[in-house]
Enzyme design. Structure first.
Site, mmCIF file in Angstrom:
data_model
loop_
_atom_site.group_PDB
_atom_site.id
_atom_site.type_symbol
_atom_site.label_atom_id
_atom_site.label_comp_id
_atom_site.label_asym_id
_atom_site.label_seq_id
_atom_site.Cartn_x
_atom_site.Cartn_y
_atom_site.Cartn_z
ATOM 1 N N HIS A 145 0.848 -1.198 0.000
ATOM 2 C CA HIS A 145 0.000 0.000 0.000
ATOM 3 C C HIS A 145 0.890 1.258 0.000
ATOM 4 O O HIS A 145 1.768 1.412 0.856
ATOM 5 C CB HIS A 145 -0.952 0.016 1.190
ATOM 6 C CG HIS A 145 -1.984 1.089 1.052
ATOM 7 N ND1 HIS A 145 -3.196 0.887 0.426
ATOM 8 C CD2 HIS A 145 -1.954 2.394 1.390
ATOM 9 C CE1 HIS A 145 -3.879 2.018 0.410
ATOM 10 N NE2 HIS A 145 -3.144 2.957 0.985
ATOM 11 N N ALA A 146 0.650 2.157 -0.947
ATOM 12 C CA ALA A 146 1.547 3.296 -1.153
ATOM 13 C C ALA A 146 1.608 4.208 0.070
ATOM 14 O O ALA A 146 0.591 4.470 0.717
ATOM 15 C CB ALA A 146 1.073 4.108 -2.364
ATOM 16 N N HIS A 196 -6.517 0.526 5.581
ATOM 17 C CA HIS A 196 -6.502 1.499 6.685
ATOM 18 C C HIS A 196 -7.180 0.978 7.952
ATOM 19 O O HIS A 196 -6.893 1.448 9.042
ATOM 20 C CB HIS A 196 -7.148 2.808 6.231
ATOM 21 C CG HIS A 196 -6.474 3.396 5.021
ATOM 22 N ND1 HIS A 196 -6.579 2.829 3.776
ATOM 23 C CD2 HIS A 196 -5.664 4.467 4.869
ATOM 24 C CE1 HIS A 196 -5.882 3.525 2.902
ATOM 25 N NE2 HIS A 196 -5.308 4.527 3.539
ATOM 26 N N HIS A 248 2.739 14.467 -0.345
ATOM 27 C CA HIS A 248 3.149 14.270 1.051
ATOM 28 C C HIS A 248 4.626 14.631 1.216
ATOM 29 O O HIS A 248 5.021 15.327 2.154
ATOM 30 C CB HIS A 248 2.979 12.811 1.474
ATOM 31 C CG HIS A 248 1.554 12.354 1.606
ATOM 32 N ND1 HIS A 248 0.619 13.015 2.362
ATOM 33 C CD2 HIS A 248 0.910 11.259 1.102
ATOM 34 C CE1 HIS A 248 -0.536 12.350 2.320
ATOM 35 N NE2 HIS A 248 -0.383 11.297 1.560
ATOM 36 N N HIS A 262 0.239 11.870 -5.849
ATOM 37 C CA HIS A 262 -0.346 11.944 -4.498
ATOM 38 C C HIS A 262 0.759 11.789 -3.439
ATOM 39 O O HIS A 262 0.873 12.609 -2.516
ATOM 40 C CB HIS A 262 -1.404 10.840 -4.335
ATOM 41 C CG HIS A 262 -1.952 10.719 -2.951
ATOM 42 N ND1 HIS A 262 -3.134 11.324 -2.561
ATOM 43 C CD2 HIS A 262 -1.485 10.085 -1.836
ATOM 44 C CE1 HIS A 262 -3.357 11.063 -1.278
ATOM 45 N NE2 HIS A 262 -2.376 10.305 -0.810
ATOM 46 N N GLU A 263 1.569 10.755 -3.583
ATOM 47 C CA GLU A 263 2.617 10.505 -2.582
ATOM 48 C C GLU A 263 3.636 11.645 -2.565
ATOM 49 O O GLU A 263 4.111 12.056 -1.502
ATOM 50 C CB GLU A 263 3.308 9.161 -2.844
ATOM 51 C CG GLU A 263 2.385 7.948 -2.728
ATOM 52 C CD GLU A 263 1.628 7.881 -1.415
ATOM 53 O OE1 GLU A 263 2.117 8.396 -0.398
ATOM 54 O OE2 GLU A 263 0.504 7.324 -1.405
ATOM 55 N N GLU A 273 -3.383 15.011 2.653
ATOM 56 C CA GLU A 273 -3.855 14.095 1.609
ATOM 57 C C GLU A 273 -4.255 14.819 0.322
ATOM 58 O O GLU A 273 -4.355 14.192 -0.731
ATOM 59 C CB GLU A 273 -5.057 13.281 2.119
ATOM 60 C CG GLU A 273 -4.745 12.347 3.274
ATOM 61 C CD GLU A 273 -3.656 11.335 2.968
ATOM 62 O OE1 GLU A 273 -3.443 11.027 1.777
ATOM 63 O OE2 GLU A 273 -2.996 10.869 3.913
ATOM 64 N N TYR A 327 -9.289 11.425 3.938
ATOM 65 C CA TYR A 327 -9.411 11.276 2.479
ATOM 66 C C TYR A 327 -10.713 11.884 1.972
ATOM 67 O O TYR A 327 -10.776 12.374 0.847
ATOM 68 C CB TYR A 327 -9.318 9.805 2.071
ATOM 69 C CG TYR A 327 -8.023 9.164 2.483
ATOM 70 C CD1 TYR A 327 -6.832 9.467 1.821
ATOM 71 C CD2 TYR A 327 -7.976 8.271 3.550
ATOM 72 C CE1 TYR A 327 -5.641 8.887 2.210
ATOM 73 C CE2 TYR A 327 -6.779 7.687 3.944
ATOM 74 C CZ TYR A 327 -5.618 7.994 3.278
ATOM 75 O OH TYR A 327 -4.436 7.424 3.660
HETATM 76 O O1 X8Z Z 1 -4.203 5.389 1.063
HETATM 77 C C1 X8Z Z 1 -4.159 6.219 0.163
HETATM 78 C C2 X8Z Z 1 -2.825 6.707 -0.362
HETATM 79 C C3 X8Z Z 1 -1.773 6.722 0.683
HETATM 80 S S1 X8Z Z 1 -1.976 7.987 1.829
HETATM 81 C C4 X8Z Z 1 -2.354 5.799 -1.479
HETATM 82 N N1 X8Z Z 1 -5.313 6.644 -0.414
HETATM 83 C C5 X8Z Z 1 -6.620 6.163 0.021
HETATM 84 C C6 X8Z Z 1 -6.821 4.714 -0.310
HETATM 85 O O2 X8Z Z 1 -6.051 4.155 -1.094
HETATM 86 O O3 X8Z Z 1 -7.771 4.104 0.198
HETATM 87 C C7 X8Z Z 1 -5.422 7.633 -1.473
HETATM 88 C C8 X8Z Z 1 -6.866 7.678 -1.824
HETATM 89 C C9 X8Z Z 1 -7.620 7.022 -0.708
HETATM 90 ZN ZN ZN Z 2 -1.877 9.907 1.139
#
Ligand code: X8Z
Ligand code: ZN
Length: 604
Positions: free
Chosen positions: A344-345, A503, A378, A374-375, A402, A513
């Site tokens: 997960h990024a 998450h 951050h 997106h990354e 975010e 988000y």
């Molecule tokens: O978790 C993330 C990023 C890392 S902060 C990749 N996002 C959420 C997800 O993947 O559920 C970005 C969009 C929503």
């Molecule tokens: Zn993020």
């Protein structure tokens, strides 16, 4: 600091915390401003020192999951949590000290709302061990159809994106949810331990603590999120209605019935959170320019490096600094073949000294090109706030952090993509515009209720309104109520579907988000204004514009040093989070959707 898991796995403080209430020269009388200053100096140093140790262990564990790295990460996290817990307790004593300057008062606020663990050391290590275990269960997760056919989440994600076979999708969807079943008892225990820490720090429960980081009361924050949802909900309803009608053409009305929630496995994404991958199924005007960025990236042999360089290039075009050389040496860009990692990024500043890194398993797709931006958002926030005192670092609120990269993605207009050679022509008529906007909305608008409901569920779990015996039923009630999607096969309390989302397993708050989907349009509008752009918002790209970059940099450099409405005002002139920029951006699409949906019975 690692952005994605502020509460449990990062954070830290003093080497050996002083025994509670006992210092050599115990001050007589009420605490003074000088005493608070000394306390905050020490706390900033200690939190940073232990934060770095914990980040280091966590980086190693995330990029090489073994029982040993799990244990080392849990230990380092517990040590840092011990320091943090003690500091939060001390901070309570300094509540109303007269004569504090604004920065010190702000540091105390930030300290109180960053959270603490249980004061019992055995419970603290139990908590960090559970947290590490849950995140590594997720990272290692595989679904094996049989002994010779195992798929990890990356493979399943690709399948969910590409397959149009109802049954194959269903297999992958249910398969991934087998990974989260055994998480249930661990998750329930972690809730108890998190609540123990929150209560000792003076909060009703962890949900209260999470909602307290927004410069308003937890109850006001909850109302804010509902207000924002009401603003954008009609647009979501219009999109849902159109998409359901199109999916009926592929899967039939028996599988996708009128007036009912959409089966959750048909939307191109493991969690039905973003629907961009089903664009080919719902594309309005097939004869216009191809928007197939995936095809172009693959056709032109783009690799991860060109994608990341392109991301950096956008920020540099705004006048922001290039990434440090160490970024390229220390990041994890690709999934290693020989070991388990958390794919997960995420974005990190491990040593809190411009040690910027991303950790991703990059695929050559338009979606990952966006995630890279997106990354890097951050990383650029970290780059411009890491010199502030530790307790003033971070986003103005976590939604700001975010939203940065996503607001840059909003500038990746057809004009910009053509410049990159990723599309051939700029759509220049009404039909082309609708195609572009629909594709965009499948990423951004589809996400809104998902972004909202994850923490609606967790807040209720933390408060005890949802009991472990009802985890899965209530999860699907919220999924249906807000998103209008339904589980494609019956689920029971034997399952633990929330844990199939990163998450939830990793204990990263999610409302950020939802806020970011709103804020990114406000930031985009502000940067476009700074650039002197006059046309419709969806046509604006600030690529190459230094005035837009100056506006952005000024906000990044504030970190968390001011209440977020001040930061928002400096950036946008507004003091409220507000869905009007999003609605303005999608105005042409919304008008078109309403026309398409005429005669349909929308809703579920
Ligand atoms: O978790 C993330 C990023 C890392 S902060 C990749 N996002 C959420 C997800 O993947 O559920 C970005 C969009 C929503
Ligand atoms: Zn993020």
């Amino acid at each position: 600091m690692k952005i994605s898991s502020l509460l449990m796995l990062a954070a830290a403080c003093v080497s050996a915390p002083a025994a509670p209430g006992k210092t050599e020269a115990a001050p007589k009388g009420p605490p003074t401003a000088d005493e608070v200053t000394a306390f905050l100096d020490k706390t900033n140093t200690d939190l940073r020192t232990y934060g770095i140790k914990s980040n280091t262990a966590s980086w190693i564990q995330n990029t090489y999951i073994t029982d040993d790295t799990d244990r080392a990460a849990a230990d380092a996290s517990a040590a840092s949590l011990a320091v943090s817990t003690e500091a939060v307790k001390q901070a309570a004593k300094y509540k109303d000290v007269p004569g504090l300057d604004a920065d010190h008062a702000r540091m105390l606020d930030n300290l109180r709302t960053r959270g603490a663990g249980p004061s019992d050391p055995a419970h603290r290590i139990e908590l960090t061990t559970l947290s590490t275990k849950l995140s590594s269960m997720y990272g290692k997760g595989k679904w094996c159809k049989n002994a010779n056919d195992c798929k990890d989440l990356e493979e399943l994600t690709q399948l969910m994106a590409k397959s149009r076979s109802y049954d194959e999708l269903l297999d992958a969807w249910t398969g991934w949810r087998k990974v989260s079943k055994p998480m249930r008892p661990l998750y329930a225990r972690r809730v108890e331990l998190l609540n123990e820490g929150a209560r000792e720090a003076g909060y009703a429960n962890v949900g209260d603590l999470w909602r307290s980081g927004y410069d308003m009361t937890p109850a006001q924050f909850e109302q804010e999120t509902d207000r924002l949802w009401q603003q954008v909900k009609p647009l979501y309803g219009d999109l849902h209605c159109y998409v359901r009608a199109q999916l009926q053409k592929t899967y039939g009305k028996d599988k996708v019935p009128d007036g009912a929630p959409i089966p959750a496995h048909l939307l191109g994404n493991m969690w039905a959170q973003e629907w961009n991958n089903i664009y080919p199924l719902v594309e309005p005007y097939k004869q216009t320019t191809s928007l197939d960025v995936d095809g172009a990236l693959k056709g032109q042999n783009w690799d991860w490096k060109r994608m990341v360089k392109t991301g950096e290039g956008f920020y540099v075009s705004l006048g922001l600094d290039p990434l440090p050389a160490t970024f390229w040496e220390r990041s994890m860009f690709l999934k290693p073949k020989d070991r388990d990692v958390v794919c997960h990024a995420s974005a990190w500043d491990v040593m809190n000294d411009n040690d910027l890194r991303i950790k991703m398993c990059i695929k050559i797709t338009g979606e990952d090109l966006q995630t890279i931006h997106h990354e890097l958002g951050h990383n650029y926030y970290q780059h411009y706030h890491y010199k502030l005192p530790y307790l003033l670092q971070g986003g103005a609120n976590d939604g700001f952090h975010e939203a940065i990269g996503d607001s840059i993605v909003l500038s990746m207009t057809p004009g910009y993509l053509k410049q990159l050679g990723l599309i051939q022509n700029i759509p220049n008529d009404e039909h082309g515009l609708i195609d572009v906007q629909l594709k965009d909305a499948l990423t951004r608008v589809s996400f809104l209720p998902f972004g909202l409901l994850i923490d609606k569920w967790r807040w209720a779990v933390f408060s005890g309104a949802i009991k472990p015996a009802d985890y899965n039923r209530t999860w699907w009630e919220l999924r249906t109520k807000y998103q209008g999607v339904a589980a494609p096969v019956s689920r029971s309390e034997d399952d633990f579907d929330p844990g199939a989302k990163f998450h939830v397993a990793a204990n990263v708050p999610y409302m950020r988000y939802f806020l970011a989907r709103i804020l990114q349009f406000q930031f985009h509008r502000a940067m476009c204004q700074a650039a002197g752009f006059r046309g419709p918002l969806h046509e604006c790209s600030v690529y190459g514009n230094k005035a837009a970059g100056d506006r952005l940099r000024a906000m990044l450099a504030l970190g968390r040093s001011k209440p977020w409405p001040d930061a928002l005002q400096a950036m946008t002139g507004q003091r409220d989070m507000d869905g009007s920029a999003l609605l303005e951006y999608f105005a042409p699409l919304q008008k078109w959707l309403k026309e398409q949906n005429q005669g349909q019975k929308c809703g579920w």
